[in-house]
Design a protein around this motif. Structure first.
Motif, PDB file in Angstrom:
ATOM      1  N   ARG A 177       0.808  -1.225   0.000  1.00 47.40           N
ATOM      2  CA  ARG A 177       0.000   0.000   0.000  1.00 47.40           C
ATOM      3  C   ARG A 177       0.838   1.271   0.000  1.00 47.40           C
ATOM      4  NH1 ARG A 177      -5.364   0.093   0.755  1.00 47.40           N
ATOM      5  NH2 ARG A 177      -6.435  -1.897   1.046  1.00 47.40           N
ATOM      6  N   GLY A 178       2.150   1.140   0.096  1.00 48.21           N
ATOM      7  CA  GLY A 178       3.002   2.307  -0.067  1.00 48.21           C
ATOM      8  C   GLY A 178       3.193   3.111   1.201  1.00 48.21           C
ATOM      9  N   ARG A 179       3.758   4.298   1.025  1.00 48.65           N
ATOM     10  CA  ARG A 179       4.079   5.174   2.138  1.00 48.65           C
ATOM     11  C   ARG A 179       2.818   5.792   2.734  1.00 48.65           C
ATOM     12  NH1 ARG A 179       8.991   4.558   4.096  1.00 48.65           N
ATOM     13  NH2 ARG A 179       9.177   6.749   4.650  1.00 48.65           N
ATOM     14  N   GLU A 180       2.945   6.203   3.977  1.00 49.42           N
ATOM     15  CA  GLU A 180       1.809   6.795   4.680  1.00 49.42           C
ATOM     16  C   GLU A 180       1.493   8.184   4.145  1.00 49.42           C
ATOM     17  OE1 GLU A 180       1.396   8.630   9.085  1.00 49.42           O
ATOM     18  OE2 GLU A 180       1.894   6.499   9.017  1.00 49.42           O
ATOM     19  N   ARG A 181       0.219   8.430   3.898  1.00 48.11           N
ATOM     20  CA  ARG A 181      -0.248   9.762   3.516  1.00 48.11           C
ATOM     21  C   ARG A 181      -1.679   9.922   3.994  1.00 48.11           C
ATOM     22  NH1 ARG A 181       0.194   5.271  -0.027  1.00 48.11           N
ATOM     23  NH2 ARG A 181      -1.436   5.352  -1.597  1.00 48.11           N
ATOM     24  N   SER A 182      -2.024  11.135   4.341  1.00 53.92           N
ATOM     25  CA  SER A 182      -3.328  11.408   4.951  1.00 53.92           C
ATOM     26  C   SER A 182      -4.240  12.138   3.979  1.00 53.92           C
ATOM     27  CB  SER A 182      -3.160  12.252   6.226  1.00 53.92           C
ATOM     28  OG  SER A 182      -2.408  11.558   7.193  1.00 53.92           O
ATOM     29  N   ARG A 183      -5.520  11.928   4.176  1.00 51.79           N
ATOM     30  CA  ARG A 183      -6.514  12.712   3.444  1.00 51.79           C
ATOM     31  C   ARG A 183      -6.565  14.117   4.010  1.00 51.79           C
ATOM     32  NH1 ARG A 183     -12.234   9.987   3.282  1.00 51.79           N
ATOM     33  NH2 ARG A 183     -12.609  12.002   2.303  1.00 51.79           N
ATOM     34  N   THR A 184      -7.169  15.024   3.256  1.00 54.87           N
ATOM     35  CA  THR A 184      -7.329  16.383   3.756  1.00 54.87           C
ATOM     36  C   THR A 184      -8.414  16.419   4.830  1.00 54.87           C
ATOM     37  OG1 THR A 184      -8.991  16.928   2.085  1.00 54.87           O
ATOM     38  CG2 THR A 184      -6.680  17.304   1.514  1.00 54.87           C
ATOM     39  N   LEU A 185      -8.256  17.337   5.757  1.00 54.05           N
ATOM     40  CA  LEU A 185      -9.255  17.493   6.818  1.00 54.05           C
ATOM     41  C   LEU A 185     -10.616  17.856   6.239  1.00 54.05           C
ATOM     42  CD1 LEU A 185     -10.024  17.712   9.810  1.00 54.05           C
ATOM     43  CD2 LEU A 185      -9.207  20.074   9.762  1.00 54.05           C
ATOM     44  N   ALA A 186     -10.620  18.721   5.219  1.00 52.88           N
ATOM     45  CA  ALA A 186     -11.889  19.137   4.616  1.00 52.88           C
ATOM     46  C   ALA A 186     -12.607  17.947   3.987  1.00 52.88           C
ATOM     47  CB  ALA A 186     -11.641  20.223   3.569  1.00 52.88           C
ATOM     48  N   GLY A 187     -11.849  17.052   3.348  1.00 50.24           N
ATOM     49  CA  GLY A 187     -12.467  15.899   2.720  1.00 50.24           C
ATOM     50  C   GLY A 187     -13.086  14.946   3.722  1.00 50.24           C
ATOM     51  N   VAL A 188     -12.391  14.710   4.851  1.00 52.26           N
ATOM     52  CA  VAL A 188     -12.909  13.800   5.878  1.00 52.26           C
ATOM     53  C   VAL A 188     -14.155  14.380   6.526  1.00 52.26           C
ATOM     54  CG1 VAL A 188     -12.394  12.671   8.060  1.00 52.26           C
ATOM     55  CG2 VAL A 188     -10.639  12.779   6.292  1.00 52.26           C
ATOM     56  N   VAL A 189     -14.104  15.658   6.888  1.00 55.88           N
ATOM     57  CA  VAL A 189     -15.253  16.294   7.546  1.00 55.88           C
ATOM     58  C   VAL A 189     -16.459  16.313   6.616  1.00 55.88           C
ATOM     59  CG1 VAL A 189     -16.105  18.452   8.536  1.00 55.88           C
ATOM     60  CG2 VAL A 189     -13.807  17.665   9.082  1.00 55.88           C
ATOM     61  N   GLU A 190     -16.232  16.606   5.342  1.00 51.62           N
ATOM     62  CA  GLU A 190     -17.339  16.644   4.394  1.00 51.62           C
ATOM     63  C   GLU A 190     -17.968  15.263   4.227  1.00 51.62           C
ATOM     64  OE1 GLU A 190     -20.214  17.780   1.878  1.00 51.62           O
ATOM     65  OE2 GLU A 190     -18.892  19.060   3.092  1.00 51.62           O
ATOM     66  N   GLU A 191     -17.146  14.212   4.187  1.00 52.54           N
ATOM     67  CA  GLU A 191     -17.695  12.869   4.041  1.00 52.54           C
ATOM     68  C   GLU A 191     -18.503  12.461   5.270  1.00 52.54           C
ATOM     69  OE1 GLU A 191     -16.259   8.247   3.161  1.00 52.54           O
ATOM     70  OE2 GLU A 191     -14.846   9.923   2.961  1.00 52.54           O
ATOM     71  N   VAL A 192     -17.998  12.784   6.467  1.00 57.65           N
ATOM     72  CA  VAL A 192     -18.738  12.455   7.686  1.00 57.65           C
ATOM     73  C   VAL A 192     -20.049  13.239   7.741  1.00 57.65           C
ATOM     74  CG1 VAL A 192     -18.680  12.544  10.201  1.00 57.65           C
ATOM     75  CG2 VAL A 192     -16.656  11.808   8.949  1.00 57.65           C
ATOM     76  N   ARG A 193     -20.018  14.502   7.338  1.00 59.62           N
ATOM     77  CA  ARG A 193     -21.248  15.301   7.334  1.00 59.62           C
ATOM     78  C   ARG A 193     -22.261  14.723   6.352  1.00 59.62           C
ATOM     79  NH1 ARG A 193     -19.072  19.848   6.614  1.00 59.62           N
ATOM     80  NH2 ARG A 193     -19.178  20.628   8.731  1.00 59.62           N
ATOM     81  N   ARG A 194     -21.794  14.278   5.190  1.00 65.53           N
ATOM     82  CA  ARG A 194     -22.704  13.696   4.207  1.00 65.53           C
ATOM     83  C   ARG A 194     -23.316  12.403   4.733  1.00 65.53           C
ATOM     84  NH1 ARG A 194     -21.591   9.816   0.904  1.00 65.53           N
ATOM     85  NH2 ARG A 194     -19.341  10.108   1.179  1.00 65.53           N
ATOM     86  N   LEU A 195     -22.507  11.562   5.393  1.00 67.55           N
ATOM     87  CA  LEU A 195     -23.025  10.322   5.958  1.00 67.55           C
ATOM     88  C   LEU A 195     -24.048  10.609   7.053  1.00 67.55           C
ATOM     89  CD1 LEU A 195     -19.750   8.186   6.184  1.00 67.55           C
ATOM     90  CD2 LEU A 195     -21.604   7.975   4.516  1.00 67.55           C
ATOM     91  N   SER A 196     -23.797  11.643   7.854  1.00 64.68           N
ATOM     92  CA  SER A 196     -24.755  12.011   8.896  1.00 64.68           C
ATOM     93  C   SER A 196     -26.083  12.437   8.279  1.00 64.68           C
ATOM     94  CB  SER A 196     -24.176  13.118   9.768  1.00 64.68           C
ATOM     95  OG  SER A 196     -25.095  13.530  10.758  1.00 64.68           O
TER      96      SER A 196
END
Length: 329
Positions: free
Chosen positions: A299-318
């Motif tokens: 799976r390669g080196r560690e890298r993180s998603r953007t904070l805006a992307g994570v928050v937006e996805e959680v808000r959409r799921l809610s």
């Protein structure tokens, strides 16, 4: 009883005679024995020659006069609580690591099967999103699908053995055309068997050998290219001069240290639609390099998603009614 360097005793059945600070004399339980023992001790003991230990200077220090330790000021530039609740102002969007790739119109139908961890479950939702965006439809079973895709795991040998047995079963049932790659799925297209995920990243083009029966091999960072690769396979652009599959066209196992799929909207399987829980990936890869684990190599080196992307996805799921979100990394 006397308190200033005196011997303390009591006629009680059980007591302790002590001379502060270091002398203790345990008396007998009987009253007569206690009286006899007390008669052997002087009524008043003097300790002129006794030197008591002095208290350390640190204990006598007036702590109120010492300056208070300095405190590091709080960093107030980050997001506040309002940024994480529904209706709060989201932080400004951050630049994405990878620009969206234009999708080819592959058409046809596909069937997805997932083996392995929760991260593979999350990746399957990304694969489904990519294929549906390319104009494909999901088939209810592998027999009626033009493309049979298996998202695989390589963390243990037992996990890979399951995939080998599955490929053997597909070959035996005629779902994968090993000797004759012109076999149709019944709708005018050659049926394609694809191996995705960590096992594809580990074995790479070796899965394209005729004995294994795979027509397509794609690692965890190549899911955006699936529609284009499927279109090339159906159009014959992936065939080599000898009629076999060209590994350069039928396999994409390059690890991309920037890919996070942050701009894609995962699509759950029909069985999970309307459920109370969903997985949300916040990072990919790993840098720990544990001696027993293959994840950094598949799976390669560690890298993180953007904070805006994570928050937006959680808000959409809610908004969709999801009550529980499991963050994966």
């Amino acid at each position: 009883q006397k308190t200033n360097h005196s011997i303390h005793y009591s006629p009680a059945p059980l007591f302790c005679v002590s001379t502060p600070p270091h002398f203790h004399f345990a008396m007998s339980r009987s009253r007569a024995a206690a009286r006899a023992a007390s008669s052997l001790l002087p009524r008043r003991a003097t300790f002129a020659n006794l030197t008591l230990p002095s208290r350390p200077a640190a204990l006598l220090r007036n702590h109120s006069s010492s300056p208070a330790p300095s405190r590091r000021p709080l960093d107030r530039t980050g997001p506040s609580l309002a940024d994480f609740i529904r209706g709060g102002a989201p932080p400004p969007p951050e630049p994405l690591g990878v620009a969206p790739t234009p999708q080819s119109s592959a058409g046809g139908t596909f069937h997805l099967t997932t083996h392995g961890c929760q991260m593979n479950e999350s990746d399957t939702e990304i694969i489904r999103s990519v294929l549906l965006s390319a104009g494909m439809a999901e088939a209810p079973d592998e027999n009626s699908a033009d493309v049979v895709l298996t998202n695989t795991c390589a963390i243990r040998d037992g996990a890979e053995k399951k995939i080998w047995r599955r490929l053997e079963k597909l070959r035996a049932s005629g779902s994968a055309a090993t000797g004759d790659r012109t076999e149709d799925s019944g709708v005018g297209r050659k049926k394609i068997i694809g191996v995705l995920g960590c096992m594809a990243s580990r074995i790479k083009e070796g899965l394209l050998d005729p004995e294994h029966g795979a027509d397509l091999v794609v690692g965890p960072d190549g899911y955006r290219k699936l529609p284009k690769m499927l279109s090339d396979l159906w159009d014959g652009d992936a065939a080599a001069a000898d009629g076999d599959l060209d590994p350069l066209a039928a396999a994409h196992v390059i690890l991309d240290g920037r890919e996070t799929y942050d701009d894609l909207v995962p699509v759950p399987s029909p069985s999970r639609v309307g459920g109370v829980g969903r997985f949300v990936s916040v990072m990919r890869g790993c840098n720990n390099m544990c001696s027993y684990c293959i994840v950094p190599f598949t799976r390669g080196r560690e890298r993180s998603r953007t904070l805006a992307g994570v928050v937006e996805e959680v808000r959409r799921l809610s908004d969709e009614g999801v009550k529980e979100v499991v963050l994966l990394g």
